[in-house]
Design a protein around this motif. Structure first.
Motif, PDB file in Angstrom:
ATOM      1  N   GLN A  76      42.577 -65.581  20.382  1.00 59.98           N
ATOM      2  CA  GLN A  76      44.577 -64.968  19.697  1.00 59.98           C
ATOM      3  C   GLN A  76      45.353 -65.983  19.917  1.00 59.98           C
ATOM      4  OE1 GLN A  76      45.777 -62.691  23.820  1.00 59.98           O
ATOM      5  NE2 GLN A  76      44.531 -61.499  22.688  1.00 59.98           N
TER       6      GLN A  76
ATOM      7  N   ARG B  25      35.338 -56.792  32.252  1.00 61.69           N
ATOM      8  CA  ARG B  25      36.659 -56.966  31.340  1.00 61.69           C
ATOM      9  C   ARG B  25      37.602 -57.070  32.401  1.00 61.69           C
ATOM     10  NH1 ARG B  25      34.841 -55.808  26.414  1.00 61.69           N
ATOM     11  NH2 ARG B  25      36.500 -54.354  25.255  1.00 61.69           N
TER      12      ARG B  25
ATOM     13  N   GLY C 259      35.962 -58.224  23.655  1.00 62.77           N
ATOM     14  CA  GLY C 259      36.153 -58.821  24.741  1.00 62.77           C
ATOM     15  C   GLY C 259      36.798 -59.893  25.430  1.00 62.77           C
ATOM     16  N   THR C 260      36.606 -60.615  24.098  1.00 62.03           N
ATOM     17  CA  THR C 260      37.993 -61.818  24.334  1.00 62.03           C
ATOM     18  C   THR C 260      38.577 -61.788  24.008  1.00 62.03           C
ATOM     19  OG1 THR C 260      37.221 -62.074  21.594  1.00 62.03           O
ATOM     20  CG2 THR C 260      35.702 -63.546  23.078  1.00 62.03           C
ATOM     21  N   GLY C 261      39.298 -60.905  23.246  1.00 62.43           N
ATOM     22  CA  GLY C 261      41.056 -60.729  22.988  1.00 62.43           C
ATOM     23  C   GLY C 261      41.287 -60.093  21.697  1.00 62.43           C
TER      24      GLY C 261
ATOM     25  N   GLN D  70      33.506 -62.175  20.203  1.00 64.66           N
ATOM     26  CA  GLN D  70      32.787 -61.103  20.013  1.00 64.66           C
ATOM     27  C   GLN D  70      33.965 -60.010  20.701  1.00 64.66           C
ATOM     28  OE1 GLN D  70      29.859 -61.564  21.580  1.00 64.66           O
ATOM     29  NE2 GLN D  70      28.937 -63.339  20.667  1.00 64.66           N
TER      30      GLN D  70
HETATM   31  P1  AMP Z   1      39.137 -57.402  23.109  1.00 61.62           P
HETATM   32  O1  AMP Z   1      38.614 -57.970  22.497  1.00 61.62           O
HETATM   33  O2  AMP Z   1      39.860 -57.048  21.863  1.00 61.62           O
HETATM   34  O3  AMP Z   1      37.987 -55.524  22.948  1.00 61.62           O
HETATM   35  O4  AMP Z   1      39.874 -57.019  24.256  1.00 61.62           O
HETATM   36  C1  AMP Z   1      39.291 -56.798  25.355  1.00 61.62           C
HETATM   37  C2  AMP Z   1      40.197 -56.726  26.340  1.00 61.62           C
HETATM   38  O5  AMP Z   1      41.120 -57.538  26.896  1.00 61.62           O
HETATM   39  C3  AMP Z   1      41.182 -55.531  26.462  1.00 61.62           C
HETATM   40  O6  AMP Z   1      40.892 -54.382  27.810  1.00 61.62           O
HETATM   41  C4  AMP Z   1      42.537 -55.408  26.649  1.00 61.62           C
HETATM   42  O7  AMP Z   1      43.126 -55.526  26.447  1.00 61.62           O
HETATM   43  C5  AMP Z   1      42.431 -56.990  26.891  1.00 61.62           C
HETATM   44  N1  AMP Z   1      42.997 -57.966  26.620  1.00 61.62           N
HETATM   45  C6  AMP Z   1      43.811 -58.176  25.004  1.00 61.62           C
HETATM   46  N2  AMP Z   1      44.648 -59.721  25.070  1.00 61.62           N
HETATM   47  C7  AMP Z   1      44.558 -60.103  26.413  1.00 61.62           C
HETATM   48  C8  AMP Z   1      45.511 -61.345  26.840  1.00 61.62           C
HETATM   49  N3  AMP Z   1      46.632 -61.805  26.550  1.00 61.62           N
HETATM   50  N4  AMP Z   1      44.989 -60.612  28.921  1.00 61.62           N
HETATM   51  C9  AMP Z   1      44.430 -60.023  29.093  1.00 61.62           C
HETATM   52  N5  AMP Z   1      44.008 -58.911  28.692  1.00 61.62           N
HETATM   53  C10 AMP Z   1      43.991 -58.880  27.011  1.00 61.62           C
END
Ligand code: AMP
Length: 509
Positions: free
Chosen positions: A29, A345, A49-51, A47
Motif C-alpha cells: 500500500q 491473516r 494477504g499483503t493488503g 501475494q
Molecule cells: P489482501 O492482500 O488484499 O487480500 O488483504 C489481506 C488482508 O489484510 C485483508 O484481510 C485486509 O482486510 C487486510 N488489510 C488490508 N490493509 C491492511 C492494513 N493496512 N493493515 C492491516 N490489515 C490490512
C-alpha cells in the motif's frame, strides 16, 4: 513509519480506512498508492494477504471522486481471475467507498444479471468482472470500454494459469490507450512480463517480500507419510488428515483443506462429513449459489472445514482461519504460498500442515527452493503401514467402513473397501521354505500345461498317460534333476545298439 494520511488519499477514504480498523499501510500500500494517485501505471508484485486489494481500491476511489459515470461506459475496470476474488474486490469497494457516491457493478458467472445489467445501463464508476464474463457482455453490445480510465488486473499469474491471458490482452485493446493500468501478480512469469511490457507504460514497480518468507506468524510443517500399501493410500491419507485434525485439538478452530483435484475435494469433504466433521467442499464445478453459501458460512464461523481447490480458494480473505491443511502437496510451488496465506491473516497466528506422500516429494523440494527454507518435518500421528494402524482400523472397522463407504465414490470403493486388507501382508505369502520356481521353470511349466491341456498341474506323468510328459520338471526335487529322468524312453531297434556307457532302456522301466 508511513501513515495513511501521508499517502494523499481522499479524506472520505481515510475515514473509511480508519473505520475498518487499519492504522498503518502495508508495504504494498505504501509503495503503490502514491504513484497510482499520480496517475502512473503500477506493477505490483505481491501475494494475496499483503493488503494489495486496498493498494488499488483506495487510490481508485480517490481518483474517481472527480467526474461522473455515463451510460454503459464504466469509468474503471477491475479484472479478477475467479468469481470469489471478484466478489471480494467488490466487498472492498463497499467498505472503502461507503462515504462516497461511487457506484459499482459485479459481472461474474453463475449469478443473475438483471440487476447488474440495469446498473451498467445506468452507468457505473467501477465495474468488477471476470474476463470471460466481461467479454460475453461486451460482445452482446451491452457495454462500451472506451470510457475506462483505470484498469486493474489482479492476480495476473493466476490468469495465466487459467488461460485468461488472451482475454486480458483483448480487453486491454478494447480500452483507451490513455488509460492508467494497475497490474498485480504474485510472480513474474515470462508471459506476464511480455504482457506488462506491451500494455504498461513506464510503470512504478513495487515488489513486496514473498509472504511465505515474510509471514513468520505462520507455523509450517510437513508430515511425510508412506501408505501401508499403494492401493490404500487414499484411504489412509484421509485417516491421517483426521488424526492431524484431532492432534491439533481445540487450537484448530477452523481450516481450509486444499486438494489438488476437484474430485478429491468432493471425496475428502464427504469422508470428513461421514466421520462427523463439519465440512463442505468448494470448487469450480459447483453451482455458484452453493459456492457462495458455503463461503459465507465458513466466513461467519458456522462451517468449520472448507475443502477447497486452488482456484476456488485463491485469494479468499477470511480473516480468522486457524489452520491450512495441504491434503496434497501442490504441484505448482507458488500455490503453496497462496494456500498457506489463507491462514495467519491480519496479524493473527496460523498453522499450515502439509501431507507429503513419496510421489509428492519432488514438489515439496520445489516449494522449499521457492521459499528458500526447509519446512520442518513432524511425525505422523499414524505409523506408516504398521500393525498399530491395523489394530486401530480393526477397532474402528465397523464405524469407518460405514463412513468410508458413504464417502468414497464407486470407483474408489474397489481398492479401498476390503477391510481384510488390514491383515498383515505376510499371511498372503507362501510359507518361507516353499521354493518359488525359477523363471525358466515357470515358463516351462506353463508351456507344458498349455501343451497338455486340460491336464492339471498336479497330475503325475503316469496318471496322465506317461510318455510325452517327462519334460515336466519334477516338483520337490530342487534344482537338481537326476539325468535318468531326462532320458528318452523310445524303444531301440536292433540297428541301434546300446552304447557301452548307456544303461539298457528296459532297466529304466
Ligand atoms: P489482501 O492482500 O488484499 O487480500 O488483504 C489481506 C488482508 O489484510 C485483508 O484481510 C485486509 O482486510 C487486510 N488489510 C488490508 N490493509 C491492511 C492494513 N493496512 N493493515 C492491516 N490489515 C490490512
Amino acid at each position: 513509519m508511513t501513515t495513511f494520511a501521508e499517502l494523499g488519499l481522499d479524506p472520505k477514504v481515510l475515514s473509511a480506512v480508519s473505520d475498518a480498523g487499519y492504522t498503518a499501510p502495508t508495504p504494498i500500500q505504501a509503495g503503490a498508492i502514491p504513484p497510482a494517485l499520480e496517475g502512473r501505471d503500477v506493477l505490483g508484485i505481491a501475494q494475496t494477504g499483503t493488503g494489495k486489494t486496498a493498494s488499488f481500491v483506495l487510490p481508485m476511489i480517490t481518483l474517481l471522486g472527480r467526474g461522473r459515470a455515463r451510460a454503459r461506459m464504466p469509468r474503471s475496470l477491475v479484472l479478477a481471475p475467479t468469481r470469489e476474488l471478484a466478489a471480494q474486490c467488490a466487498e472492498n469497494f463497499d467498505i472503502y467507498a461507503k462515504k462516497t457516491k461511487l457506484t459499482k457493478a459485479l459481472l461474474i458467472g453463475g449469478v443473475s444479471f438483471k440487476e447488474q445489467d440495469a446498473l451498467i445501463d445506468k452507468g457505473v464508476d467501477v465495474l468488477i468482472a471476470t474476463p470471460g464474463r466481461l467479454l460475453d457482455h461486451f460482445e452482446r453490445g451491452k457495454l462500451l470500454l472506451t470510457g475506462v480510465q483505470i484498469m486493474v488486473v489482479d492476480e495476473a499469474d493466476r490468469m495465466l494459469d487459467m488461460g485468461f491471458i488472451p482475454d486480458i490482452e483483448r480487453i486491454f485493446q478494447l480500452t483507451p490507450f490513455t488509460r492508467q493500468t494497475l497490474f498485480f501478480s504474485a510472480t513474474m512469469a515470462p508471459e506476464i512480463e511480455r504482457v506488462t511490457n506491451t500494455f504498461l507504460s513506464a510503470p512504478a514497480k513495487i515488489e513486496v517480500a514473498r509472504r511465505a518468507s515474510a509471514a513468520e506468524n505462520i507455523e509450517q510443517a510437513v508430515i511425510c507419510y508412506t501408505a501401508s500399501r499403494k492401493d490404500r493410500q487414499a484411504k489412509e491419507k484421509r485417516e491421517l488428515l483426521r488424526a492431524l485434525i484431532e492432534r491439533e485439538g481445540e487450537g484448530c478452530k477452523n481450516a481450509i483443506i486444499f486438494c489438488n483435484r476437484k474430485t478429491e475435494v468432493d471425496i475428502v469433504a464427504k469422508s470428513l462429513k461421514a466421520h462427523g466433521y463439519d465440512a463442505a467442499p468448494i470448487h469450480g464445478d459447483l453451482d455458484q449459489s452453493q459456492r457462495t453459501r458455503t463461503l459465507e458460512s465458513f466466513r461467519d464461523g458456522k462451517l468449520r472445514f472448507l475443502i477447497a481447490s486452488d482456484v476456488a480458494a485463491r485469494g479468499l480473505d477470511v480473516p480468522a482461519v486457524s489452520h491450512v491443511f495441504n491434503y496434497d502437496v501442490p504441484s505448482h510451488a507458488e500455490d503453496y504460498v497462496h494456500r498457506i496465506g489463507r491462514t495467519g491473516r491480519a496479524g493473527r497466528d496460523g498453522k499450515a500442515l502439509t501431507i507429503c506422500v513419496p510421489y509428492d516429494e519432488k514438489w515439496l523440494t520445489a516449494i522449499e527452493d521457492l521459499v528458500e527454507k526447509k519446512i520442518p518435518r513432524v511425525e505422523s500421528p499414524l505409523k506408516s503401514g504398521s500393525e498399530d494402524r491395523g489394530n486401530r482400523s480393526r477397532r474402528n472397522k465397523r464405524h469407518e467402513g460405514d463412513a468410508e463407504a458413504a464417502a468414497a465414490p464407486a470407483v474408489q470403493a474397489a481398492p479401498e473397501s476390503p477391510e481384510r486388507s488390514e491383515e498383515p501382508r505376510e499371511s498372503a505369502r507362501p510359507p518361507r521354505n516353499e521354493r518359488r520356481p525359477e523363471r525358466s521353470e515357470r515358463t516351462e511349466r506353463s508351456e507344458s500345461q498349455d501343451r497338455n491341456k486340460p491336464q492339471s498341474r498336479h497330475q503325475s506323468p503316469r496318471r496322465s498317460g506317461g510318455r510325452g510328459h517327462r519334460d515336466e520338471p519334477v516338483v520337490g526335487m530342487g534344482d537338481h534333476m537326476p539325468a535318468f529322468l531326462l532320458r528318452s524312453f523310445k524303444p531301440r531297434t536292433e540297428a541301434e545298439p546300446a552304447a557301452a556307457d548307456e544303461p539298457v532302456e528296459q532297466n529304466a522301466e
